[in-house]
Design an enzyme around this catalytic site. Structure first.
Site, mmCIF file in Angstrom:
data_model
loop_
_atom_site.group_PDB
_atom_site.id
_atom_site.type_symbol
_atom_site.label_atom_id
_atom_site.label_comp_id
_atom_site.label_asym_id
_atom_site.label_seq_id
_atom_site.Cartn_x
_atom_site.Cartn_y
_atom_site.Cartn_z
ATOM 1 N N HIS A 40 39.254 19.034 1.560
ATOM 2 C CA HIS A 40 38.797 19.310 0.913
ATOM 3 C C HIS A 40 38.114 20.402 2.523
ATOM 4 O O HIS A 40 38.371 20.062 3.227
ATOM 5 C CB HIS A 40 37.557 18.332 0.803
ATOM 6 C CG HIS A 40 36.274 18.371 0.720
ATOM 7 N ND1 HIS A 40 35.403 19.138 1.348
ATOM 8 C CD2 HIS A 40 36.112 18.328 -0.846
ATOM 9 C CE1 HIS A 40 34.512 19.017 0.815
ATOM 10 N NE2 HIS A 40 34.146 18.517 -0.707
ATOM 11 N N GLU B 142 36.857 24.866 -6.135
ATOM 12 C CA GLU B 142 35.466 24.545 -5.926
ATOM 13 C C GLU B 142 35.732 25.450 -4.145
ATOM 14 O O GLU B 142 35.735 25.862 -3.255
ATOM 15 C CB GLU B 142 35.671 23.463 -4.404
ATOM 16 C CG GLU B 142 36.633 22.077 -4.684
ATOM 17 C CD GLU B 142 35.154 21.072 -4.765
ATOM 18 O OE1 GLU B 142 34.405 20.435 -5.591
ATOM 19 O OE2 GLU B 142 35.440 20.867 -3.525
HETATM 20 P P1 PGA Z 1 28.558 18.553 -4.184
HETATM 21 O O1 PGA Z 1 30.250 18.370 -3.935
HETATM 22 O O2 PGA Z 1 28.326 18.429 -5.245
HETATM 23 O O3 PGA Z 1 27.546 18.194 -3.824
HETATM 24 O O4 PGA Z 1 27.850 20.450 -3.514
HETATM 25 C C1 PGA Z 1 30.916 19.408 -3.927
HETATM 26 C C2 PGA Z 1 32.465 19.264 -3.299
HETATM 27 O O5 PGA Z 1 32.556 19.293 -2.103
HETATM 28 O O6 PGA Z 1 32.952 18.629 -3.545
#
Ligand code: PGA
Length: 260
Positions: free
Chosen positions: A99, A171
């Site tokens: 992540h 992401e």
């Molecule tokens: P968020 O976080 O939906 O609060 O933007 C996404 C993530 O960290 O995967």
């Protein structure tokens, strides 16, 4: 994707005590009971380590339960780390790896993630691997190249028959935690398609088609339906907008409606 179902999940990050986690899980299951087509989705939650066992028990096998990180070694002198062996005992279904916050605050690299992916597969978990470009990469026009390089390193030497267990969360780092990131459906579609192409180069076309690719980064009730119906994604990975069971349930309901 592997299950044929839409994959919708949330990472709780460093939030929720055991008690709060169990309460959330029970409330979420109660709400899912009211949906007609809840079998069209596979829902997962990723609690902090301390709550995994309790959430797994409370979820009664209806949710996939994950861990937010894992060390690549089975045991050893790695103070503060948690191993696959320990997670296996808790019955986790998946392990989130790489992540953006792990990379940013704990200097995790793609090479580290690659080692962890191999360990996760060896232990029978589904590795949920996060990839995504920084804003600076996007501005310089190297967003695609960045994710391709991530995919290449992270999935190096992964056997093609593991493909059905792989989950990639695209992401864009600049969207995570942002208010109104406004990523754009076309952009998500293009980047996810590019990730698939990169996976094809690594695993071959038919294995790559079995990898689940989901989207995360400022997913919320306003954009969830459009994302699932128009971006070609296999699912959504949600942070803030799913930290209350009621909000996550609403988002699941909206997504179910969007896929008809
Ligand atoms: P968020 O976080 O939906 O609060 O933007 C996404 C993530 O960290 O995967």
């Amino acid at each position: 994707m592997r299950t044929g179902r839409l994959l919708l999940g949330t990472n709780w990050k460093m939030n929720k005590t055991i008690r709060e986690s169990v309460d959330y899980t029970r409330r979420l299951l109660g709400l899912l009971d009211r949906f007609d087509r809840s079998d069209a989705v596979q829902v997962f939650v990723i609690p902090p380590y301390t709550a995994i066992e309790a959430v797994k028990r409370a979820s009664e096998g209806r949710l996939w339960v994950g861990a937010q990180n894992m060390h690549w070694a089975e045991r050893g002198a790695y103070t503060g780390e948690i191993s696959a062996l320990m997670l296996q005992e808790l019955g986790v279904d998946l392990v989130e790896l790489g992540h953006a916050e792990r990379r940013r605050y704990f200097n995790e690299t793609d090479a580290d993630v690659n080692r962890k992916v191999h360990t996760a597969l060896q232990y029978g978990f589904k590795p949920l691997v996060c990839v995504g470009e920084q804003l600076e990469d996007k501005r310089r026009g190297i967003g695609k190249e960045t994710v391709k390089n991530q995919v290449r390193t992270i999935f190096a030497n992964v056997e093609t028959d593991c493909a059905p267990r792989l989950i990639v969360a695209y992401e864009p780092v600049w969207a995570i935690g942002a208010e109104h990131a406004d990523v754009g459906i076309e952009y998500v579609r293009e980047m996810q398609a590019y990730i698939r192409t990169s996976l094809e180069e690594m695993l071959g076309r038919s294995a790559a088609a079995m990898v689940t690719v989901i989207y995360g980064g400022d997913v919320n009730l306003r954009n969830a339906a459009t994302l699932v119906s128009e971006s070609g994604t296999d699912g959504l990975f949600v942070g803030r907008a799913a930290w209350e069971a009621e909000n996550f349930a609403e988002l699941i309901r909206a997504s179910l409606k969007a896929i008809g």
